[in-house]
Design a protein around this motif. Structure first.
Motif, PDB file in Angstrom:
ATOM      1  N   GLY A  28       0.778  -1.237   0.000  1.00 53.13           N
ATOM      2  CA  GLY A  28       0.000   0.000   0.000  1.00 53.13           C
ATOM      3  C   GLY A  28       0.806   1.280   0.000  1.00 53.13           C
ATOM      4  O   GLY A  28       0.256   2.357   0.211  1.00 53.13           O
ATOM      5  N   LEU A  29       2.123   1.225  -0.248  1.00 55.33           N
ATOM      6  CA  LEU A  29       2.953   2.439  -0.209  1.00 55.33           C
ATOM      7  C   LEU A  29       2.813   3.257  -1.488  1.00 55.33           C
ATOM      8  O   LEU A  29       2.635   2.710  -2.580  1.00 55.33           O
ATOM      9  CB  LEU A  29       4.428   2.078  -0.007  1.00 55.33           C
ATOM     10  N   ASP A  30       2.929   4.554  -1.338  1.00 58.95           N
ATOM     11  CA  ASP A  30       2.962   5.484  -2.461  1.00 58.95           C
ATOM     12  C   ASP A  30       4.430   5.679  -2.856  1.00 58.95           C
ATOM     13  O   ASP A  30       5.226   6.199  -2.081  1.00 58.95           O
ATOM     14  CB  ASP A  30       2.331   6.816  -2.052  1.00 58.95           C
ATOM     15  N   LEU A  31       4.780   5.282  -4.069  1.00 62.00           N
ATOM     16  CA  LEU A  31       6.169   5.348  -4.525  1.00 62.00           C
ATOM     17  C   LEU A  31       6.378   6.422  -5.580  1.00 62.00           C
ATOM     18  O   LEU A  31       7.385   6.410  -6.303  1.00 62.00           O
ATOM     19  CB  LEU A  31       6.597   3.985  -5.087  1.00 62.00           C
ATOM     20  N   ASN A  32       5.487   7.379  -5.659  1.00 56.98           N
ATOM     21  CA  ASN A  32       5.572   8.405  -6.702  1.00 56.98           C
ATOM     22  C   ASN A  32       6.786   9.328  -6.530  1.00 56.98           C
ATOM     23  O   ASN A  32       7.207   9.980  -7.486  1.00 56.98           O
ATOM     24  CB  ASN A  32       4.291   9.247  -6.728  1.00 56.98           C
ATOM     25  N   LYS A  33       7.340   9.398  -5.319  1.00 56.29           N
ATOM     26  CA  LYS A  33       8.485  10.278  -5.080  1.00 56.29           C
ATOM     27  C   LYS A  33       9.828   9.583  -5.315  1.00 56.29           C
ATOM     28  O   LYS A  33      10.881  10.174  -5.098  1.00 56.29           O
ATOM     29  CB  LYS A  33       8.427  10.822  -3.650  1.00 56.29           C
ATOM     30  N   ALA A  34       9.784   8.339  -5.759  1.00 58.42           N
ATOM     31  CA  ALA A  34      11.023   7.602  -6.001  1.00 58.42           C
ATOM     32  C   ALA A  34      11.782   8.204  -7.176  1.00 58.42           C
ATOM     33  O   ALA A  34      11.187   8.662  -8.159  1.00 58.42           O
ATOM     34  CB  ALA A  34      10.722   6.132  -6.277  1.00 58.42           C
ATOM     35  N   LYS A  35      13.108   8.227  -7.082  1.00 61.52           N
ATOM     36  CA  LYS A  35      13.964   8.745  -8.141  1.00 61.52           C
ATOM     37  C   LYS A  35      14.945   7.661  -8.582  1.00 61.52           C
ATOM     38  O   LYS A  35      15.214   6.718  -7.846  1.00 61.52           O
ATOM     39  CB  LYS A  35      14.738   9.976  -7.651  1.00 61.52           C
ATOM     40  N   VAL A  36      15.494   7.819  -9.762  1.00 55.48           N
ATOM     41  CA  VAL A  36      16.453   6.851 -10.283  1.00 55.48           C
ATOM     42  C   VAL A  36      17.697   6.847  -9.398  1.00 55.48           C
ATOM     43  O   VAL A  36      18.246   7.903  -9.065  1.00 55.48           O
ATOM     44  CB  VAL A  36      16.845   7.178 -11.739  1.00 55.48           C
ATOM     45  N   GLY A  37      18.131   5.674  -8.994  1.00 56.40           N
ATOM     46  CA  GLY A  37      19.310   5.548  -8.145  1.00 56.40           C
ATOM     47  C   GLY A  37      20.411   4.768  -8.824  1.00 56.40           C
ATOM     48  O   GLY A  37      20.303   4.418 -10.012  1.00 56.40           O
ATOM     49  N   LYS A  38      21.464   4.478  -8.086  1.00 53.18           N
ATOM     50  CA  LYS A  38      22.571   3.686  -8.617  1.00 53.18           C
ATOM     51  C   LYS A  38      22.201   2.208  -8.608  1.00 53.18           C
ATOM     52  O   LYS A  38      21.417   1.751  -7.795  1.00 53.18           O
ATOM     53  CB  LYS A  38      23.834   3.914  -7.790  1.00 53.18           C
ATOM     54  N   GLY A  39      22.792   1.470  -9.529  1.00 54.47           N
ATOM     55  CA  GLY A  39      22.518   0.047  -9.605  1.00 54.47           C
ATOM     56  C   GLY A  39      23.144  -0.706  -8.446  1.00 54.47           C
ATOM     57  O   GLY A  39      24.003  -0.195  -7.731  1.00 54.47           O
ATOM     58  N   THR A  40      22.680  -1.915  -8.238  1.00 57.10           N
ATOM     59  CA  THR A  40      23.236  -2.777  -7.202  1.00 57.10           C
ATOM     60  C   THR A  40      23.647  -4.090  -7.842  1.00 57.10           C
ATOM     61  O   THR A  40      23.017  -4.538  -8.803  1.00 57.10           O
ATOM     62  CB  THR A  40      22.220  -3.003  -6.067  1.00 57.10           C
ATOM     63  N   ARG A  41      24.697  -4.684  -7.344  1.00 60.70           N
ATOM     64  CA  ARG A  41      25.211  -5.937  -7.895  1.00 60.70           C
ATOM     65  C   ARG A  41      25.069  -7.058  -6.881  1.00 60.70           C
ATOM     66  O   ARG A  41      25.190  -6.838  -5.678  1.00 60.70           O
ATOM     67  CB  ARG A  41      26.694  -5.813  -8.263  1.00 60.70           C
TER      68      ARG A  41
END
Length: 419
Positions: free
Chosen positions: A214-227
């Protein structure tokens, strides 16, 4: 390049390849044909043919730091500086805690003084697949260059200010998963979510699971990748979130892969407990947190108080494997203890032939099983099973710590076992 530097570098390269060829002779004979042919060609000084073989091997797998490093050595000998730099950089940045990664960083600095090697992975997120024959070993790791000193000072000041608003002590409970993972129930922005407490992790949550909660994720931004241990980078998004776990609530940045893989475990770790030392009661299923308050150091017991070094937010200790000194980080999110191939060969860990298939962030990979003798202070494990492989370094998992009550005392830089 000045001739004197070139001569010195070439001598170092030849010594390095001789050392690693000696250590990995058995492994090379059991590897694929391209790998074996590459080593043979390099040994004969046919660097062009060796590079071609290693390039061919890299088309089949990219999670072996030795392949990248050997390929870089070939191009270095051929004076193809652009390819040498590229291969060295991949080795140094993708596998910074392995011996090939460290050697690659040193070689790259010799031919490119502008290169800044990471002191360590800035964050290493780990967890494991818990069913369908997969291993519960560490699965994710992200590598970034160290922040400039001014940025580090600002971050330290911000952390100090945040800690004044947080309690001096806190605690939470966990239950053991069937592979030893420390499973916790927490709240993300007021919504219940399940995760694994993982001291090798920052904070990683799958977007599809958060949306389902039920979280609102509209404020998410592109981040660095993870390995992951598979060595494949996975794109993520990032956003601040309020995390409540036990009696501690704080706002941290969380990384979010798009959808759950077969791994599917959310991870909460170093970013959440930053500024605290922690004590784990493995049998009681409880973690106690305490701020670093400058308390007087207690009398040390060399059998139960083990020095630690904090690198990139993770705790590393020195111990012995088959009577040889080793270095690894403590990883509560790993069900198994893992050695990279270079370290395993150096310690004389001989694979049994048993193969463990893993699925995690970044894809599938195969680990080999071996048995070694491990001593950490007064704790001794004879004929202890480890896994060999992956793109990370050496990690001490829950199987090694099982049944102990221990405290990571960051204030005094000690791993303290209770007896």
């Amino acid at each position: 390049m000045p001739r004197s530097t070139e001569d010195i570098t070439n001598r170092g390269l030849k010594a390095a390849i001789l050392v690693m060829t000696f250590l990995f002779g058995g492994a090379a004979r059991g590897a694929d044909d391209a790998y074996k042919l590459g080593l043979e060609a390099y040994g004969k000084g046919n660097y062009a043919a060796a590079a071609s073989h290693f390039d061919s091997a890299l088309q089949k797998t990219q999670n072996n730091p030795l392949l990248w490093y050997y390929d870089a050595l070939c191009y270095h000998q051929l004076k193809n500086w652009s390819m040498a730099k590229s291969r060295y950089k991949t080795t140094a940045l993708s596998f910074p805690l392995t011996e090939p990664g460290r050697r690659a960083a040193a070689a790259l600095r010799a031919i490119d003084p502008t290169f800044v090697a990471p002191n360590s992975p800035a964050t290493t997120s780990t967890s494991g697949q818990s069913d369908k024959g997969s291993s519960g070993a560490s699965a994710t790791a992200e590598n970034t260059a160290p922040a400039p000193k001014s940025s580090t000072a600002e971050a330290d000041q911000a952390l100090a200010q945040e800690l004044t608003r947080l309690p001096d002590t806190a605690h939470f409970y966990f239950k053991k998963g069937h592979q030893g993972h420390m499973e916790v129930d927490l709240m993300v922005n007021g919504h219940p979510v399940k995760a694994i407490f993982d001291t090798g992790a920052s904070a990683l949550f799958y977007k599809d699971q958060l949306k389902e909660a039920g979280l609102d994720l509209n404020k998410a931004k592109v981040g660095k990748g993870t390995r992951g241990w598979a060595g494949v980078e996975v794109p993520t998004e990032v956003m601040p979130a309020e995390i409540k776990l036990g009696t501690l609530t704080r706002t941290i940045n969380i990384k979010m892969p798009e959808t759950s893989t077969a791994l599917s475990d959310n991870l909460i770790g170093q970013d959440f407990i930053k500024g605290y030392q922690y004590e784990i009661d493995d049998r009681g299923g409880r973690v106690d947190l305490k701020k670093n308050l400058g308390t007087k150091q207690a009398k040390l017991n060399p059998l139960y108080d083990i020095p630690i070094q904090i690198i990139g937010g993770k705790e590393f200790i020195v111990f012995t494997v088959n009577s040889q000194y080793a270095k690894a980080f403590i990883d509560t999110g790993a069900a198994n203890t893992i050695f990279d191939e270079f370290s395993a060969a150096r310690f004389g860990a001989v694979p049994t032939g048993e193969v463990i298939h893993m699925t995690g962030v970044g894809g599938d990979l195969t680990m080999k099983k071996a048995y070694v003798n491990i001593r950490i202070g007064g704790m001794y494990r004879d004929n202890f099973p480890i896994l060999i492989g992956g793109s990370g370094a050496c990690a001490l998992g829950q199987d090694l710590m099982d049944g102990w009550r221990y405290k990571v005392d960051r204030e005094n830089k000690l791993l303290r076992f209770f007896h």
